[in-house]
Design a protein around this motif. Sequence first.
Motif, short mmCIF file in Angstrom:
data_model
loop_
_atom_site.label_atom_id
_atom_site.label_comp_id
_atom_site.label_asym_id
_atom_site.label_seq_id
_atom_site.Cartn_x
_atom_site.Cartn_y
_atom_site.Cartn_z
N GLU A 1 -1.52 11.19 0.28
CA GLU A 1 -0.49 11.67 -0.64
C GLU A 1 -0.99 11.63 -2.07
O GLU A 1 -0.73 12.52 -2.85
N GLU A 2 -1.68 10.57 -2.40
CA GLU A 2 -2.18 10.38 -3.76
C GLU A 2 -3.25 9.31 -3.73
O GLU A 2 -3.47 8.66 -2.72
N ILE B 1 -1.61 6.73 2.02
CA ILE B 1 -0.52 7.43 2.70
C ILE B 1 0.65 6.45 2.84
O ILE B 1 0.46 5.24 2.78
#
Length: 132
Positions: free
Chosen positions: A66-67, A75
Amino acid sequence: IASNNLKQLKKDGYDIRSFVKIPVRSTPLGLVLEVETDLGKLDLSLDSGTTCTIVKASLLGNEKPEEVAYGLPKIKSKKFQIGGQNFKDVNMFFYDFSDKMKGIDGIIGVDFLQRYPMYIDFAKEVVYIKVD
């Protein structure tokens, strides 16, 4: 909060009856819990000295992080089931572990321990984790 002092937990206002009892394995790498995650079943060691929950980078597979935080891909696992209880929405960071860590898939860090107070009974090899 991780404690091996039941009396202190009671004094701090925690009722052990609201905790779920979970077996734990004692290994040379520490206490290990079996955890079902979005990535499958993982053996994760408890470590109050690790800031966040970290999993072997090789387990990321085709998942797209996600980032990136702390310089590591991350995640959010919707499934983080321990002893039949789902502690959902746990951030898992990915890191290349040393070969000395071959017996485990990762580490449950302080981020989890801050959300879920835990009592550790070393003699009986069980942990009690407070559920919401």
